[in-house]
Every structure is written in structure tokens, then in C-alpha cells.
Design a protein around this motif. Structure first.
Motif, PDB file in Angstrom:
ATOM      1  N   SER A  10       0.871  -1.168   0.000  1.00 25.69           N
ATOM      2  CA  SER A  10       0.000   0.000   0.000  1.00 25.69           C
ATOM      3  C   SER A  10       0.911   1.221   0.000  1.00 25.69           C
ATOM      4  O   SER A  10       1.917   1.257   0.704  1.00 25.69           O
ATOM      5  CB  SER A  10      -0.885   0.028   1.245  1.00 25.69           C
ATOM      6  OG  SER A  10      -1.841  -1.015   1.206  1.00 25.69           O
ATOM      7  N   ALA A  11       0.564   2.197  -0.826  1.00 23.75           N
ATOM      8  CA  ALA A  11       1.425   3.366  -0.979  1.00 23.75           C
ATOM      9  C   ALA A  11       0.629   4.627  -0.699  1.00 23.75           C
ATOM     10  O   ALA A  11      -0.474   4.804  -1.233  1.00 23.75           O
ATOM     11  CB  ALA A  11       2.018   3.426  -2.386  1.00 23.75           C
ATOM     12  N   ALA A  12       1.165   5.498   0.136  1.00 20.50           N
ATOM     13  CA  ALA A  12       0.541   6.781   0.442  1.00 20.50           C
ATOM     14  C   ALA A  12       1.539   7.897   0.179  1.00 20.50           C
ATOM     15  O   ALA A  12       2.732   7.757   0.471  1.00 20.50           O
ATOM     16  CB  ALA A  12       0.074   6.823   1.893  1.00 20.50           C
ATOM     17  N   LEU A  13       1.047   8.984  -0.407  1.00 16.51           N
ATOM     18  CA  LEU A  13       1.897  10.135  -0.719  1.00 16.51           C
ATOM     19  C   LEU A  13       1.294  11.409  -0.148  1.00 16.51           C
ATOM     20  O   LEU A  13       0.065  11.546  -0.075  1.00 16.51           O
ATOM     21  CB  LEU A  13       2.052  10.313  -2.233  1.00 16.51           C
ATOM     22  CG  LEU A  13       2.733   9.218  -3.041  1.00 16.51           C
ATOM     23  CD1 LEU A  13       2.743   9.605  -4.505  1.00 16.51           C
ATOM     24  CD2 LEU A  13       4.144   8.947  -2.540  1.00 16.51           C
ATOM     25  N   TRP A  14       2.165  12.336   0.197  1.00 17.24           N
ATOM     26  CA  TRP A  14       1.764  13.696   0.548  1.00 17.24           C
ATOM     27  C   TRP A  14       2.444  14.627  -0.447  1.00 17.24           C
ATOM     28  O   TRP A  14       3.665  14.536  -0.664  1.00 17.24           O
ATOM     29  CB  TRP A  14       2.206  14.043   1.971  1.00 17.24           C
ATOM     30  CG  TRP A  14       1.426  13.350   3.046  1.00 17.24           C
ATOM     31  CD1 TRP A  14       0.377  13.843   3.754  1.00 17.24           C
ATOM     32  CD2 TRP A  14       1.669  12.022   3.553  1.00 17.24           C
ATOM     33  NE1 TRP A  14      -0.074  12.920   4.676  1.00 17.24           N
ATOM     34  CE2 TRP A  14       0.699  11.787   4.566  1.00 17.24           C
ATOM     35  CE3 TRP A  14       2.564  11.017   3.249  1.00 17.24           C
ATOM     36  CZ2 TRP A  14       0.634  10.596   5.275  1.00 17.24           C
ATOM     37  CZ3 TRP A  14       2.499   9.817   3.943  1.00 17.24           C
ATOM     38  CH2 TRP A  14       1.548   9.622   4.937  1.00 17.24           C
ATOM     39  N   ALA A  15       1.654  15.506  -1.054  1.00 17.42           N
ATOM     40  CA  ALA A  15       2.189  16.400  -2.083  1.00 17.42           C
ATOM     41  C   ALA A  15       1.682  17.809  -1.860  1.00 17.42           C
ATOM     42  O   ALA A  15       0.533  18.020  -1.441  1.00 17.42           O
ATOM     43  CB  ALA A  15       1.787  15.914  -3.474  1.00 17.42           C
TER      44      ALA A  15
END
Length: 573
Positions: A358-363
Motif C-alpha cells: 500500500s502506498a501513500a503520498l503527501w504532495a
């Protein structure tokens, strides 16, 4: 090898009339002696001239590996360059001259490994003039194992996690690493601990392959050796390279009446016809291989320049199928970003993976006209990915714990830090509910457009082309790796406008963020969507609003509330 020698091997059936076998043949101790033995025993005249700068002749490669001048080798060679023939020769040479030698050929798929086995049988037939199983040195040939009377053994296997755990032969050869299926990727790492030597027979590893795409497994392996060498470190592998020029038959009149200037494939960047004469530049006057010029001309005309550069001249990996051909670490990666609230809003995206990561990003979307970060000028509309979670075998609640911890980290570090949009993989409905239920997220899930992978891929490609996508690699590791390998399928494998769905978990999270931001900018609002795709009615936030996640909403009447958000001030690129 000579064309005649090649034909003799490829056309051999189960029995021939001429024996080349010499029971009293001495162990070759020099490159010349090895060349003579291979020619006498198998009828193969290995090319001995290195035509291009930095390349080696195939015969030189055979000698360096046979003599174990290094612990491990990579052979990067052109298509039709004899890589599998080289491996087959090595298995037989070791088996013959090192009693008790054990070796294994690992193919990216079993069919590839079987090719090496088939070639060893043809070589045995060429030497003995009999069926391979009746060769004077062979004890037994089974489907995957060849046993020799002196105790040596050669076997084949597909490179899978099961096949690489257990045997520990002296020599491990991996063929066409570039084509290893993604489901067997772990087998490559496992195979690095297979080879085991003794005081009499040192361990040896060999990788033979072409290099196809930028960021591919072979490209990364080669880049790692180049970087280690540049740092003055000892490399893990000695790299041996040859291309079409080293295996081409000699052309005495190369450059003068050979006709190469009439063989055209596309154009150069300036519009000038791209001829084989441009590519060859007189090289084949020095070549001493076996591939006829006409065959090389045919291949040159049939393939694109990117294919030729990658798999025939071995000069650079192909960018033809890359989704992000302009992406590079030098242009798009940096370290040390701090997401200050005044720079622009922050969006969060997550792709559910279950057994996959599972991959989570903050941008952060830059909405200031111009931001200076050291010597780098960051334009308005740039998306900066500054944090990442990438974990497999995690439930929605467990991913929530990891993400909550990261947001707590940023809230403590950056006054006023808050996430203003939260998007997700809508296919994992229960996982999404578990994620939201675990903590009092503000906001919860934001509006998202209908999934459109081709369009989102084009948007991200446009961002990288204009340097509007940046990655802070001090906290983001896998997004860069995925971006470097993200490619479209070959047409026969599926829709050419949809990227291959392999190793793209962080990219999926980025697609959700970019899709959400572009949707809001098209409508000029920020908030939730109604059932109509043409009307946006922002929703009042639910639940308590903390200082860390306080929304700057202002009323617009009875229809709801709108966010005074800089997301809508300008498009993303």
C-alpha cells in the motif's frame, strides 16, 4: 563463430557422421589455446576483434569468464549476439576440464533455460558425431540435468523463488535477466547466494542479457556498476559488452561502395535521413564475426532507433515505451523540502495493496508565483511530493496508523501544517472505510473524478516534461524508482495508452492526487461533487475541526460552503 559453424550446429539432428572428439585434449591455459579447442571440438570460430571503443570480442569474454579472472560477470550484448551460446560453451568447458564441477543455467522463464540445454546437446553432437546421450563423456541426460562420467553436472531451471533455494553449484548463469516476470522478482535476489566454491573450484556468477528500457532491472544493475566504479569502489560485477559490430562478418569495402548509405531507417532530429552508413561509420571494415551484412541491414530497416540503440548497438536503454521519458533524478529529485502552508495546499493520496504494497503520498501544490529553494527556482503550479508510506501486508487500519504518525510528525515540525484534500483507491471500499474509521481525519475522503489512467498518465508526463513534478527523496524512495520504470505495454500485450500495471503503487497514489487537483481546477472549486459531473457543491466539514486541520471555509449561501483554497487559483501546469 563462422556462418558455416553456426549452420552446422543449428542443423544437427540426432546423429552425424564426423567425430571431433579428442579424449586426450589438454586443458586450455591461454586464450589462444581455448580458441583452438572450441574451433576443433565444436567447429565454432569465436570472433576475436573488438570493434567499438570499450567493447570486448566474444572470444575475449569467453576466456575471461572461463579463466575466472573475476568473481562475477555481466555480459551485455546485442540481440542475436550469441549470449546463450556463450553460456552453453562455458557449461561444457567447465564440465570437461574441471571434474566434479556443478553448474546451473537459470532462465527468466524455463523456455529460455531450455535453450541453453538444447545448445549444449547440439555442441556435444557436433563434437562426438553421435547423439548427445552417446557422447563419450556423458553419463546421462535427463530433461533438466546432464550428468558427466567425471562427476560434473549441468542443470537448468526457471528463475523462481523455489528453484533458487537449495542448490549451491560452483557456477550460476542467469540468462535474459531483463525478461524476468515481475512475480519472480524476488528470485533474482535469492539467486545471489546460490553459487558456492571450494579451494579447487572457485564460485562464479554470470548474467547475460540485453538491456531494454531505462530503469529496467538490467539497466539498474549496469548503472550500479558504473556508479561504484566512478566512486573508486570495487564493482560487484565485471561488465563485458559487445554489439552487432563485434559479431558482424567482415566488410572489406565498408564505407566505399558497400551500399550502407542507401539503407535508411527514419530520420535524425534535424530531419536528415538516418542511414546505416551513419550508424556503422566504417566499423565493419575491422569486424571479424559471422552475421552477414544483408542480415544486419534488414534488422536496421525493420526496427526503431530506440530499439536499435538499446538492443543492437547496446549504447543506451530505450525510452520508446516509457510513460515519463523526460524524468530523471537530476531534474526532478532533490532533498530537504519543508511544506510551509503559505507555499500552497497539501493533498494526500493512497493506493491500497493488501499483499502488494500500500502506498501513500503527501504532495504540495505550489501556488506562489515563484519559490526559491537554494539555487532552484520552483514555478507556480509545481507539485512537490515530500513524504511517502510504502508497506505490504497492511490492513486499512494499519495503514491509517502509519499515515497518522507521519502527519503528526509534520504537524509538530511545521506550524499550521494540514492536509486539505484526501483521495484514495476507490476500489478498496472496505479498506477505505477502515482507514477513515481509525482516526478523526480532517478532511475525510475528498471528491475524485472517474478513474482515467491514460489521462492521468499523460498529465503526469506533462508535469515532468515541464519540470513541474518534484520529489523530495529524503522521505520519498519508491516513487522515483517507479517513475523510472513506468512504461506502456508492447501493443500485443494490451491497450497501448494504459501503462503496464507493475510496480506502480506510489504512481497510483500520485495519479489520484493529480486527477483530483485537475478536476477541481477545471471546475474552479474545491470540495465534494454532487451526482452531476458538471456541478460542484462543496460540503461542510464533518466532525470536530482541530487547530491542525482547521478548514478555511466561508459561506456562499444555502447551497453549502466553499473553501477559499489556492488549488483553484491556477491549473497544475
Amino acid at each position: 563463430m563462422t556462418e558455416g559453424g553456426r549452420r552446422r550446429i543449428s542443423k544437427l539432428s540426432g546423429r552425424t557422421s564426423t567425430s571431433r572428439f579428442d579424449r586426450d585434449a589438454k586443458t586450455p591455459e591461454t586464450e589462444d589455446e581455448l580458441h583452438r579447442f572450441v574451433l576443433d571440438a565444436y567447429g565454432i570460430d569465436m570472433p576475436r576483434v573488438a570493434v567499438c571503443p570499450g567493447h570486448v570480442a566474444p572470444m575475449r569474454a569467453l576466456w575471461l569468464i572461463y579463466s575466472r579472472s573475476s568473481r562475477a560477470f555481466i555480459v551485455l550484448a546485442s540481440r542475436y549476439g550469441g549470449k546463450t551460446h556463450l553460456a552453453a560453451l562455458l557449461h561444457l568447458l567447465f564440465a570437461r576440464f574441471l571434474p566434479g564441477h556443478e553448474s546451473i543455467q537459470l532462465g527468466s522463464i524455463e523456455k529460455q533455460a531450455q535453450r541453453a540445454s538444447d545448445l549444449t546437446e547440439k555442441l556435444l553432437m557436433a563434437e562426438s558425431g553421435t547423439a548427445a546421450r552417446k557422447h563419450p563423456l556423458v553419463a546421462e541426460i535427463r530433461r533438466k540435468i546432464t550428468q558427466f562420467l567425471n562427476g560434473s553436472k549441468f542443470e537448468i531451471a526457471a528463475m523462481t523463488p523455489n528453484s533458487v533455494n537449495g542448490p549451491h553449484p560452483h557456477f550460476v548463469a542467469v540468462d535474459e535477466l531483463e525478461f524476468l516476470p515481475v512475480e519472480n522478482a524476488a528470485a533474482w535476489e535469492e539467486s545471489r547466494s546460490m553459487s558456492a566454491g571450494t579451494t579447487e573450484i572457485p564460485a562464479l556468477d554470470l548474467v547475460t542479457s540485453t538491456r531494454k528500457w531505462r530503469g529496467s532491472r538490467m539497466d539498474k544493475l549496469l548503472t550500479a556498476q558504473e556508479q561504484a566504479k566512478a566512486r573508486g569502489e570495487e564493482t560487484a560485477f565485471e561488465v563485458l559488452t559487445w554489439c552487432f559490430a563485434e559479431t558482424a562478418a567482415n566488410v572489406p569495402n565498408c564505407g566505399k561502395g558497400c551500399g550502407c548509405d542507401k539503407v535508411v531507417s527514419g530520420t535524425w532530429g534535424n530531419g536528415k535521413p538516418r542511414t546505416f552508413a551513419d550508424e556503422c561509420a566504417g566499423k565493419l571494415k575491422r569486424s571479424a564475426g559471422y552475421v552477414p551484412l544483408g542480415e544486419i541491414h534488414a534488422k536496421f530497416k525493420q526496427v526503431a532507433r530506440s530499439y536499435w540503440d538499446a538492443q543492437m548497438s547496446c549504447s543506451k536503454p530505450s525510452l520508446e515505451l516509457m510513460v515519463l521519458p523526460d524524468f530523471s533524478a537530476a531534474r526532478h529529485c532533490f532533498i530537504g523540502w519543508t511544506p510551509l502552508p503559505e507555499v500552497g495546499p497539501i493533498a494526500f493520496g493512497v493506493d491500497w495493496g493488501s499483499t502488494n504494497p500500500s502506498a501513500a503520498l503527501w504532495a504540495q501544490v505550489v501556488t506562489q508565483d515563484e519559490v526559491m529553494f537554494g539555487d532552484r527556482k520552483i514555478e507556480k503550479g509545481t507539485i512537490i511530493v515530500f513524504d511517502e508510506i510504502y508497506r505490504a501486508n497492511k490492513s486499512g487500519a494499519e495503514v491509517a496508523e502509519l499515515c497518522w504518525s507521519r502527519e503528526e510528525f509534520w504537524r509538530e515540525r511545521v506550524p499550521g501544517f494540514r492536509v486539505q484534500a484526501r483521495v484514495h483507491d476507490v476500489q478498496g471500499k472496505q479498506t477505505s472505510r477502515d482507514f477513515i474509521a481509525r482516526y478523526p481525519w480532517q478532511p475525510t475522503w475528498s471528491a475524485q473524478p472517474q478513474k482515467d489512467t491514460p489521462r492521468e498518465a499523460r498529465l503526469i508526463s506533462g508535469l515532468t516534461e515541464r519540470d513541474r513534478l518534484l520529489i523530495d527523496t529524503s522521505h520519498v524512495t519508491f516513487l522515483q524508482q517507479e517513475a523510472e520504470t513506468w512504461r506502456y505495454p508492447e501493443k500485443r500485450l494490451g491497450r497501448a495508452d494504459t501503462p503496464v500495471g507493475e510496480f506502480d503503487h506510489s504512481l497510483s497514489a500520485l495519479r489520484f492526487i493529480v486527477g483530483h487537483v485537475s478536476m477541481l481546477q477545471r471546475h474552479g472549486h474545491y470540495g465534494g461533487m454532487t451526482t452531476s459531473d458538471d456541478v460542484v457543491v462543496p460540503m461542510r466539514p464533518e466532525g470536530p475541526v482541530t487547530g491542525a486541520s482547521r478548514h478555511r471555509y466561508k459561506p456562499i449561501g444555502e447551497s453549502g460552503y466553499t473553501l477559499d483554497s489556492p488549488f483553484s487559483q491556477r491549473g497544475i501546469g
